[in-house]
Design an enzyme around this catalytic site. Sequence first.
Site, PDB file in Angstrom:
ATOM      1  CG  ASP A 116      -3.036   1.607   5.462  1.00 24.23           C
ATOM      2  OD1 ASP A 116      -2.753   0.763   6.335  1.00 24.23           O
ATOM      3  OD2 ASP A 116      -3.346   1.290   4.294  1.00 24.23           O
ATOM      4  CD  GLU A 120      -0.368  -4.275   1.700  1.00 25.55           C
ATOM      5  OE1 GLU A 120       0.087  -5.387   2.048  1.00 25.55           O
ATOM      6  OE2 GLU A 120       0.261  -3.199   1.853  1.00 25.55           O
ATOM      7  CG  ASP A 135      -5.038  -3.237   1.847  1.00 25.62           C
ATOM      8  OD1 ASP A 135      -5.079  -4.473   1.757  1.00 25.62           O
ATOM      9  OD2 ASP A 135      -4.176  -2.619   2.502  1.00 25.62           O
ATOM     10  CG  HIS A 146      -2.330   0.547   0.833  1.00 22.57           C
ATOM     11  ND1 HIS A 146      -3.483   0.226   1.499  1.00 22.57           N
ATOM     12  CD2 HIS A 146      -2.704   1.431  -0.132  1.00 22.57           C
ATOM     13  CE1 HIS A 146      -4.498   0.886   0.958  1.00 22.57           C
ATOM     14  NE2 HIS A 146      -4.056   1.631  -0.022  1.00 22.57           N
ATOM     15  CG  HIS A 177      -4.644  -2.710   8.508  1.00 18.95           C
ATOM     16  ND1 HIS A 177      -4.696  -3.585   7.446  1.00 18.95           N
ATOM     17  CD2 HIS A 177      -4.330  -3.446   9.593  1.00 18.95           C
ATOM     18  CE1 HIS A 177      -4.405  -4.807   7.876  1.00 18.95           C
ATOM     19  NE2 HIS A 177      -4.186  -4.758   9.178  1.00 18.95           N
ATOM     20  CG  ASP A 204      -6.469  -0.825   4.256  1.00 21.05           C
ATOM     21  OD1 ASP A 204      -6.304  -1.760   5.062  1.00 21.05           O
ATOM     22  OD2 ASP A 204      -5.534  -0.264   3.659  1.00 21.05           O
ATOM     23  CG  ASP A 254      -5.887  -5.495   4.475  1.00 15.41           C
ATOM     24  OD1 ASP A 254      -6.785  -4.638   4.348  1.00 15.41           O
ATOM     25  OD2 ASP A 254      -4.756  -5.222   4.916  1.00 15.41           O
ATOM     26  CG  HIS A 284       2.127  -1.855   4.636  1.00 21.39           C
ATOM     27  ND1 HIS A 284       1.590  -3.095   4.336  1.00 21.39           N
ATOM     28  CD2 HIS A 284       2.471  -1.899   5.939  1.00 21.39           C
ATOM     29  CE1 HIS A 284       1.622  -3.844   5.430  1.00 21.39           C
ATOM     30  NE2 HIS A 284       2.151  -3.153   6.403  1.00 21.39           N
TER      31      HIS A 284
HETATM   32 MN   LIG Z   1      -3.616  -0.771   3.481  1.00 21.99          MN
END
Ligand SMILES: [Mn+2]
Length: 325
Positions: A139, A284, A239, A108, A137, A135, A241, A152
């Site tokens: 970030d 990712e 992303d 990322h 997360h 995402d 994830d 990332h």
């Molecule tokens: Mn990310």
Amino acid sequence: MTDRTTSDRTRRIALLGAPIDMGASQRGTLMGPAALRTAGLATLLENLDFEVVDHGDLSVAGIPDPSDEPPQNANHYREIQRWTRLLSHRAYDVAKSGAVPIFLGGDHTLSMGSVNAMARHWQERGRKLFVLWLDAHADYNTPATTITANMHGMSAAFLCGEPGLDGLLGKEPRASIDPGQLELFGTRSIDKLEKELMRTRRIRVADMRQIDEFGVAVLIRRFIERVKESDGVLHVSFDVDFLDPCVAPGVGTTVPGGATYREAHLIMELLHDSGLVRSVDIVELNPFLDERGRTARTAVELIGSLFGQQIADRPTPSNAILPGE
Ligand SMILES: [Mn+2]
């Protein structure tokens, strides 16, 4: 100044691979662009009547090291710095050509270059770039808040102009977005100091709790309305994830409780219907951790929905066996 000549229904897509894996803790995302191509990304988009130009993979080989002092708590800063400068430069040129760029990651950190360029491009045209961050997360770490020093986890913060990585772009113009132009979506893992910083900046988060309560359609429509009210355009930073690990196992940073297959498709379909999407990151994806290409194929199908594929068109296999038969 408003430019609608190339913006409203462009049918050209540019693919740019950025095989980066230094920003993540697990190696392997550098194989992401190849896996997305193998899963048929270009063909799918061509079948949706886009003219697709694949620019291949970018390379930072031979780019000399800048001379600034690397900051503390930013692992592999030098390499990511070279990538960010290169990506920002190339992405800006592609945006100017009028094509819709899809950046194939790579981890990322890719977005620090791609989104910076898109923000600059649209600023020059008098339109705000909104960024949808799909995402697990946030970030939103900086070298001052990070626990892991993995870069990332700092990309969204960098794009909102947070300090700490100020030498990353060098002579490339930095075009930060206002924190109000960022929407984090599907978030379910935020570090403690990161959360404090986000609260200070009033970062907007549609986390999994909100998705459970209100559903993705309500939340995405609310965001789309916000972009339209500002006459903005949209960058989707996807992303992998973001998805639940049972749908997308090929990621190094899986977090349980993510978006389902159908929720993710609905998001992409609604984004397509909005007509606002001008650029995309797919990041990712780690083919080294994937199961027989399943995650790469899912990511490609989702990009199909983002560009107009109707999932209902797809035939159900006639040999499907119902449970219990
Ligand atoms: Mn990310």
